[in-house]
Write an enzyme that holds these catalytic residues in place. Structure first.
Site, PDB file in Angstrom:
ATOM      1  N   ASP A   1       0.868  -1.165  -0.004  1.00  0.00           N
ATOM      2  CA  ASP A   1      -0.063   0.125   0.133  1.00  0.00           C
ATOM      3  C   ASP A   1       1.047   1.291   0.063  1.00  0.00           C
ATOM      4  O   ASP A   1       2.089   1.131   0.180  1.00  0.00           O
ATOM      5  CB  ASP A   1      -0.883  -0.078   1.002  1.00  0.00           C
ATOM      6  CG  ASP A   1      -2.138   0.981   1.097  1.00  0.00           C
ATOM      7  OD1 ASP A   1      -3.065   0.710   1.694  1.00  0.00           O
ATOM      8  OD2 ASP A   1      -2.102   1.816   0.134  1.00  0.00           O
TER       9      ASP A   1
HETATM   10  C1  GLC Z   1      -4.214   4.381  -0.317  1.00  0.00           C
HETATM   11  C2  GLC Z   1      -5.005   3.455   0.010  1.00  0.00           C
HETATM   12  C3  GLC Z   1      -5.321   2.334  -1.194  1.00  0.00           C
HETATM   13  C4  GLC Z   1      -5.046   2.963  -2.245  1.00  0.00           C
HETATM   14  C5  GLC Z   1      -3.511   3.268  -2.415  1.00  0.00           C
HETATM   15  C6  GLC Z   1      -3.509   3.913  -3.821  1.00  0.00           C
HETATM   16  O1  GLC Z   1      -3.207   4.801   0.743  1.00  0.00           O
HETATM   17  O2  GLC Z   1      -4.957   2.583   1.332  1.00  0.00           O
HETATM   18  O3  GLC Z   1      -6.508   1.576  -0.604  1.00  0.00           O
HETATM   19  O4  GLC Z   1      -5.383   1.821  -3.130  1.00  0.00           O
HETATM   20  O5  GLC Z   1      -3.146   4.188  -1.438  1.00  0.00           O
HETATM   21  O6  GLC Z   1      -4.076   5.124  -3.880  1.00  0.00           O
END
Ligand code: GLC
Length: 732
Positions: A257
């Site tokens: 993430d």
């Molecule tokens: C964010 C979220 C995740 C998302 C990623 C890319 O922090 O936790 O759900 O897909 O970053 O945007």
């Protein structure tokens, strides 16, 4: 791909594991805290992927630059958060869960894929398959709810909608199930907080939906921010290798993430970037989202043998294979086409599905005196901050445009002319209260006089009306990432409007915009009807008015319990009995599992929702009292469902099962099947469910997934509180 891999330099390999933030490229959108990556500008096109950049023209240009910069001209992957739609926005996932209609949810995903693929996107960070039980957590909005079975069906449907059978098929994108694992259970409902789950609860309740997505061939997995067993997922080998790759056999791409590999430093499990890089690559995390931990550390770690080169090679190979599955080596632009963008984005077919999904996601929580549907002959006032608001799409919908969303007032004028009076009554939030989030910057700068004038106008309108419809709710960025709340009520300003209107008119209908279950005690006391419309998306306003005036009828059922108050949280239907179960009036009795100041039951339970008609259920009967584990045995449970009302209606008939005694305690009931049944007024129909031993399996005292002989109860009804029950016995 192996040949290509063998010909790549170590640096080239490592950059395939780097994902650049979109803002490094034009039109990039920030979806997390910007971290200075320190990657030299000339290297950004070496990266294997980037996120949150959109547009056929833009992505074709970036692809050209990337392939020119790449020593082996390897195409870049473009990834985005297509969570509930792209330019056409569907209801937020928690609302989609309320449809209990996986086929419709699959259609929404398919259309979102077609739109985003035309804009050059290859991967979506969806489905979010985190089970949720705590309404304080802002990201419950992105989940399909509190039930493992429902979540599994919805995750499977979304993967099938995005991916189809062949990622190279036009209009298909790769899906990425997230956030692995257990992100939906943060302590105290506070985002990014510690997750403490027993192994059995993790396996029984939280893992099934991720597994359902992977069984549907979901191409990627995203790690979660949280710790499990005090280990952050991005460095958790037991979770990411032993379970995900070895036990489940997942051989696709794992992406961290946002900055989650770096975050192992503040977590306190990595003392420096090098340790974070080693932990992550050893855990099988292939792509480092938007940090330079991999680009700055993997080279030395691999070059001097502190990590096996094989770990880098296997990660790079998985990324190359994903690109190959998408056909990017032959067609690096895949479906990026400005003509297709113009034809598909917000097209009528997608709007029609968006409207249908919105309608099916609405949940009628209350309808005293059958005040709904409204008669057009009545003198009706429509009041509230959501009467003129376009902010009805949820916080993960930044690829759409607010001006795409017609307001309640606009649709009212289009469909019903000027025959109804409207007023804002108050702003979304108190004066001076600033709200900044993903997709809205909001500041109420009105003066006290202006606020009073607004309220007085609304109250005067309410006094003269036969019925008042209030359009109230949370601002859309009160839910989503980083939006945990300790107070789960609608903003005080709006509560004041509700009280002021109810004081002059008893016929109040409340239409609620929300991304989480809320404490609705006061709304329930002061409204004769409550229609929960969540964040309904592009076609929300039309769908709401059609339902208020009876053109359509509600059929939604809650995918997540609404607590009596925040003190009851986490509250969920599939709880355990405890040694001192309590069923009475909470003001009496002591030394039971209860509160002395509130009831145990939620205000509105999982699976609950009213319609404009009424249904009766016959007593459930079983085809036989004994089910055998041996052989292909099964039994059936049947009810006769009758539409006892005066208009056609759709009922979600639900089957729950309870294992009365297991080698470990078992939930008081578990959803095992459901079906949507539409009946004309007066029509009756038998509804039959088939029960097999495999539906009764669980993780026993030895963590073996098995069914144990014993006594069972099954329940069939219109929500998780049904007492329409029958017994059966499971034998060896
Ligand atoms: C964010 C979220 C995740 C998302 C990623 C890319 O922090 O936790 O759900 O897909 O970053 O945007």
């Amino acid at each position: 791909m192996l040949e290509l891999l063998q010909d790549m330099s170590l640096e080239e390999k490592i950059y395939q594991l780097v994902q650049m933030p979109g803002e490094c490229f034009e039109q990039g959108i920030l979806t997390g805290p910007a971290a200075e990556m320190g990657i030299p500008q000339e290297k950004i096109y070496q990266a294997g992927s980037c996120l949150t950049v959109i547009g056929a023209k833009t992505l074709r240009e970036i692809q050209d630059k990337a392939m020119a910069a790449q020593p082996h001209h390897i195409p870049m992957l473009f990834m985005c958060d297509i969570i509930n739609g792209y330019r056409t926005v569907y209801p937020v996932p928690l609302a989609q869960g309320c449809t209990f209609d996986p086929d419709l949810v699959r259609d929404c995903a398919k259309m979102a894929a077609a739109e985003s693929a035309a804009s050059g996107v290859h991967v979506t960070f969806s489905p979010m398959a985190d089970l949720v039980r705590d309404a304080r957590w802002g990201r419950v909005m992105e989940s399909t709810g509190e039930d493992p079975y429902l979540n599994g069906l919805m995750a499977k449907a979304m993967v099938e909608g995005y991916q189809g059978d062949d990622l190279q098929e036009k209009g298909r994108i790769a899906a990425c199930v997230k956030h692995f694992a257990g992100y939906g259970a943060p302590t105290a409902g506070r985002d990014y907080n510690t997750v403490e789950l027993s192994e059995r609860t993790l396996y029984e309740d939280y893992l099934p939906a991720y597994k359902a997505a992977l069984d549907a061939k979901c191409a990627l997995v995203m790690t979660s921010f949280n710790t499990l067993n005090r280990i952050p997922s991005s460095g958790n080998k037991a979770l990411m290798r032993d379970l995900l790759r070895d036990e489940w056999g997942f051989d696709g791409v794992v992406i961290s993430d946002w900055a989650a590999i770096y975050e192992m430093l503040p977590h306190g499990i990595a003392a420096n970037g090098e340790e974070a890089a080693r932990l992550a690559i050893e855990a099988g995390v292939d792509i480092d989202m938007v940090t330079s931990i991999y680009s700055k550390n993997l080279y030395e770690l691999a070059a001097d043998g502190r990590i096996p080169m094989a770990l880098v090679d296997e990660a790079v190979l998985r990324v190359l294979e994903l690109k190959n599955k998408l056909g990017l080596f032959e067609h690096p632009y895949k479906d990026a086409s400005e003509d297709d963008e113009n034809a598909l984005l917000l097209c009528d077919a997608h709007r029609a599905v968006a409207g249908q999904c919105a309608s099916e996601s609405f949940v009628l929580l209350k309808n005293d005196e059958g005040i709904l549907p409204l008669s057009r002959e009545k003198k009706i006032a429509l009041i509230g901050p959501y009467v003129n608001s376009r902010l009805i799409t949820g916080s993960w919908s930044f690829f759409s445009k607010d001006e795409d969303n017609r307001t309640i007032h606009e649709v009212l004028q289009e469909q019903y002319g000027d025959c109804f009076a409207t007023a804002t009554g108050c702003e979304l939030l108190e004066a001076g209260r600033k709200l900044t989030g993903f997709s809205m910057d909001y500041l109420n700068e009105e003066t006290e006089e202006e606020a009073k004038e607004k309220l007085d106008k609304a109250v005067a309108l309410a006094r003269e009306a036969e019925v008042v419809v209030l359009f109230l709710g949370e601002p859309k960025d009160f839910t989503g990432e980083g939006a945990s709340r300790a107070d789960i009520t609608i903003p005080a300003l709006q509560k004041n409007l509700l009280r002021s209107v109810a004081a002059v008119n008893p016929n109040v209908v409340t239409v609620l915009f929300n991304g989480r279950p809320l404490d609705l005690r006061e709304e329930s006391a002061l409204s004769k009807a409550i229609l929960d419309v969540w964040f309904p998306g592009t076609e929300g306003a039309r769908a709401i008015l059609d339902m208020l005036f009876g053109v359509t009828a509600p059929s939604g059922k809650l995918s997540m319990s609404f607590p009596f108050c925040v003190g009851q949280v986490p509250v969920f239907y599939n709880e355990f009995s405890t040694g001192r179960p309590f069923f009475g009036d909470y003001r009496e009795g002591r030394f039971f599992s209860k509160y002395i100041d509130i009831p145990n039951e939620p205000l509105y339970p999982f699976g609950y929702g009213l319609t404009y008609t009424s249904f009766s259920y016959s007593d459930v009967t079983v085809s036989k009292p004994v089910l055998s584990i041996a052989g292909e045995d099964s039994l059936t449970a049947t009810v006769t469902l009758t539409n006892t009302g005066s208009r056609e209606g759709t009922e979600v008939v639900q089957l729950y099962i309870r294992d009365l005694a297991g080698s470990v305690v078992r939930p008081v009931r578990e959803l095992k099947d459901f079906t949507r049944v539409t009946l004309a007024a007066g029509e009756a129909r038998d509804v039959t469910f088939t029960i097999t031993p495999s539906m009764l399996q669980f993780y026993d005292i030895d963590m073996e997934f098995t069914a144990e002989p014993g006594e069972f109860m099954l329940f069939v009804g219109g929500d998780s509180r049904t007492q329409n029950a029958a017994a059966f016995t499971l034998v060896v």
